[in-house]
Design an enzyme around this catalytic site. Structure first.
Site, mmCIF file in Angstrom:
data_model
loop_
_atom_site.group_PDB
_atom_site.id
_atom_site.type_symbol
_atom_site.label_atom_id
_atom_site.label_comp_id
_atom_site.label_asym_id
_atom_site.label_seq_id
_atom_site.Cartn_x
_atom_site.Cartn_y
_atom_site.Cartn_z
ATOM 1 N N ALA A 65 0.858 -1.171 0.000
ATOM 2 C CA ALA A 65 0.000 0.000 0.000
ATOM 3 C C ALA A 65 0.902 1.231 0.000
ATOM 4 O O ALA A 65 2.074 1.156 0.374
ATOM 5 C CB ALA A 65 -0.894 -0.019 1.231
ATOM 6 N N GLY A 108 0.550 -4.915 1.030
ATOM 7 C CA GLY A 108 -0.629 -4.947 0.162
ATOM 8 C C GLY A 108 -0.364 -5.658 -1.154
ATOM 9 O O GLY A 108 -1.297 -6.196 -1.766
ATOM 10 N N GLU A 111 -0.851 -9.225 -0.429
ATOM 11 C CA GLU A 111 -2.286 -9.418 -0.202
ATOM 12 C C GLU A 111 -3.060 -9.396 -1.520
ATOM 13 O O GLU A 111 -4.003 -10.167 -1.717
ATOM 14 C CB GLU A 111 -2.801 -8.330 0.746
ATOM 15 C CG GLU A 111 -2.181 -8.467 2.132
ATOM 16 C CD GLU A 111 -2.485 -7.282 3.041
ATOM 17 O OE1 GLU A 111 -2.169 -6.137 2.653
ATOM 18 O OE2 GLU A 111 -3.042 -7.496 4.116
ATOM 19 N N GLU A 131 4.431 -4.911 7.233
ATOM 20 C CA GLU A 131 3.713 -3.786 7.836
ATOM 21 C C GLU A 131 4.209 -3.445 9.239
ATOM 22 O O GLU A 131 4.275 -2.279 9.628
ATOM 23 C CB GLU A 131 2.209 -4.080 7.898
ATOM 24 C CG GLU A 131 1.511 -4.018 6.554
ATOM 25 C CD GLU A 131 1.488 -5.331 5.797
ATOM 26 O OE1 GLU A 131 2.263 -6.252 6.141
ATOM 27 O OE2 GLU A 131 0.688 -5.441 4.851
HETATM 28 C C1 HXC Z 1 5.001 4.404 -1.284
HETATM 29 C C2 HXC Z 1 6.882 3.401 -2.151
HETATM 30 C C3 HXC Z 1 6.531 2.166 -1.578
HETATM 31 C C4 HXC Z 1 5.316 2.104 -0.839
HETATM 32 C C5 HXC Z 1 8.384 1.898 -2.621
HETATM 33 N N1 HXC Z 1 8.041 3.202 -2.787
HETATM 34 N N2 HXC Z 1 7.485 1.260 -1.901
HETATM 35 N N3 HXC Z 1 6.120 4.497 -2.005
HETATM 36 N N4 HXC Z 1 4.584 3.245 -0.724
HETATM 37 N N5 HXC Z 1 4.886 0.971 -0.301
HETATM 38 C C6 HXC Z 1 8.761 4.250 -3.506
HETATM 39 C C7 HXC Z 1 9.984 4.699 -2.757
HETATM 40 O O1 HXC Z 1 9.625 5.639 -1.773
HETATM 41 C C8 HXC Z 1 10.819 5.305 -3.849
HETATM 42 O O2 HXC Z 1 10.307 6.587 -4.164
HETATM 43 C C9 HXC Z 1 10.516 4.394 -5.045
HETATM 44 O O3 HXC Z 1 9.270 3.737 -4.724
HETATM 45 C C10 HXC Z 1 11.567 3.329 -5.228
HETATM 46 O O4 HXC Z 1 11.719 2.615 -4.011
HETATM 47 P P1 HXC Z 1 13.139 2.397 -3.312
HETATM 48 O O5 HXC Z 1 12.882 2.149 -1.876
HETATM 49 O O6 HXC Z 1 14.075 3.496 -3.669
HETATM 50 O O7 HXC Z 1 13.632 1.063 -4.034
HETATM 51 P P2 HXC Z 1 14.624 -0.044 -3.458
HETATM 52 O O8 HXC Z 1 15.769 0.608 -2.738
HETATM 53 O O9 HXC Z 1 14.930 -0.945 -4.597
HETATM 54 O O10 HXC Z 1 13.778 -0.852 -2.366
HETATM 55 C C11 HXC Z 1 12.648 -1.623 -2.747
HETATM 56 C C12 HXC Z 1 11.823 -2.008 -1.498
HETATM 57 C C13 HXC Z 1 11.486 -0.719 -0.703
HETATM 58 C C14 HXC Z 1 12.610 -2.972 -0.608
HETATM 59 C C15 HXC Z 1 10.565 -2.718 -2.000
HETATM 60 O O11 HXC Z 1 10.909 0.240 -1.615
HETATM 61 C C16 HXC Z 1 10.498 -0.952 0.392
HETATM 62 O O12 HXC Z 1 10.821 -1.453 1.459
HETATM 63 N N6 HXC Z 1 9.249 -0.505 0.208
HETATM 64 C C17 HXC Z 1 8.192 -0.562 1.207
HETATM 65 C C18 HXC Z 1 7.750 -1.989 1.376
HETATM 66 C C19 HXC Z 1 6.685 -2.056 2.451
HETATM 67 O O13 HXC Z 1 6.888 -1.762 3.602
HETATM 68 N N7 HXC Z 1 5.471 -2.438 2.031
HETATM 69 C C20 HXC Z 1 4.346 -2.525 2.923
HETATM 70 C C21 HXC Z 1 3.586 -1.236 2.865
HETATM 71 S S1 HXC Z 1 2.361 -1.183 4.081
HETATM 72 P P3 HXC Z 1 11.294 7.852 -4.289
HETATM 73 O O14 HXC Z 1 10.332 8.983 -4.444
HETATM 74 O O15 HXC Z 1 12.122 7.880 -3.071
HETATM 75 O O16 HXC Z 1 12.088 7.538 -5.520
HETATM 76 C C22 HXC Z 1 1.095 -2.025 3.468
HETATM 77 C C23 HXC Z 1 -0.036 -2.014 4.384
HETATM 78 C C24 HXC Z 1 -1.265 -2.740 3.949
HETATM 79 O O17 HXC Z 1 1.112 -2.556 2.403
HETATM 80 C C25 HXC Z 1 -2.338 -2.435 4.922
HETATM 81 C C26 HXC Z 1 -1.888 -1.666 6.105
HETATM 82 C C27 HXC Z 1 -2.855 -0.672 6.601
#
Ligand code: HXC
Length: 257
Positions: A65, A108, A111, A131
């Protein structure tokens, strides 16, 4: 309909829905949710569509998400807009769906893949529910569907630590049906989808309904439900066609009715 965050392609009876927010690794913001669900429901109403493939990019199916969009929200925002509830409607689509997962399927994203019927993974796929590292919990069914798919031991570990698992581990655990070399993922997903789309659509719909029922009810009730559907398929022309084709030693030509 035109969409901004997804691409929609038709290949015969197969529809391919591609998440397309490369700048955010396909993070699932509300616009993506609205568009994916609207597109899937539109395809579901189309009798010419026999299977829907959902995929992302090579690097990310979806990295979760959208964290930036969620960050400022409060309880009342989440509650009043019923945040994420529209995703449930993807699971209610009656046409069979195939998730083709390459790269990150986190939070997400994992999911979303689990909302689909068949889950194919590239060897590069990475699954997880991270998360907790953000101070939240899964919100699109992850704590329930991951647990049903892989059991308590692994689901609890993944959800509590946020650890990501690779394709091999996901296959061993029963989360995905098969692993495919990344370069062949889409072709293989299309091939699976074409196979499904070539079956009788009502019978494929009932098959999906029957398997999904296993997650909702007791064994005795599930078997009874299956038996009712089994009897019902004998009302289709496709049952006569399928069985006649076998007896005549020729391929069947289903009319989807
Ligand atoms: C918003 C995101 C994002 C996310 C990545 N980006 N994931 N933006 N929401 N979930 C954005 C980054 O901010 C970045 O933007 C660009 O995408 C590239 O990501 P990087 O992190 O620079 O890439 P990398 O170093 O290759 O790392 C990849 C990654 C990392 C390991 C997947 O992006 C990551 O950990 N993402 C979050 C994963 C996560 O926690 N997902 C769960 C979300 S919570 P910029 O602008 O900096 O270039 C969820 C909740 C569901 O899903 C329900 C809960 C209420």
């Amino acid at each position: 309909t035109t969409y901004e965050t997804i691409l929609l392609e038709r290949k015969g009876r197969v529809a391919v829905l591609t998440l397309n927010r490369p700048e955010a690794l396909n993070a699932l913001n509300l616009q993506v949710m609205t568009e994916v669900v609207a597109a899937a429901e539109e395809l579901d109403r189309d009798p010419e569509v026999g299977c829907i493939v959902l995929t992302g990019s090579a690097k990310a199916f979806a990295a979760g998400a959208d964290i930036k969009e969620m960050r400022p929200q409060g309880y009342m925002d989440m509650y009043l807009s019923d945040w994420f509830t529209a995703w449930d409607r993807l699971g209610q689509v009656r046409t069979p769906t195939v998730a083709a997962v390459s790269g990150y399927a986190l939070g997400g994203g994992c999911e979303l893949a689990m909302l689909c019927d068949i889950l194919l993974a590239a060897d590069t796929a990475k699954f997880g529910q991270p998360e907790i590292r953000l101070g939240v919990i899964p919100g699109i069914g992850g704590s329930q569907r991951l647990t049903r798919a892989v059991g308590k031991a692994k689901a609890m570990e993944l959800c509590l630590t946020g650890r990501t698992m690779g394709a091999e581990e996901a296959e061993r655990a029963g989360l995905v049906s098969r692993i495919v070399p990344a370069a062949e993922l889409l072709a293989e997903a299309l091939s699976v989808a074409e196979t499904v789309a070539g079956m009788s659509k009502p019978v494929a719909m009932m098959t999906k309904e029957a398997v999904n029922r296993a997650f909702e009810t007791t064994l005795a009730e599930g078997v009874r439900f299956e038996r009712r559907l089994f009897h019902a398929v004998f009302a289709t022309a496709d049952q006569k066609e399928g069985m006649s084709a076998f007896v005549d030693k020729r391929p069947p030509h289903f009319i989807h009715g």
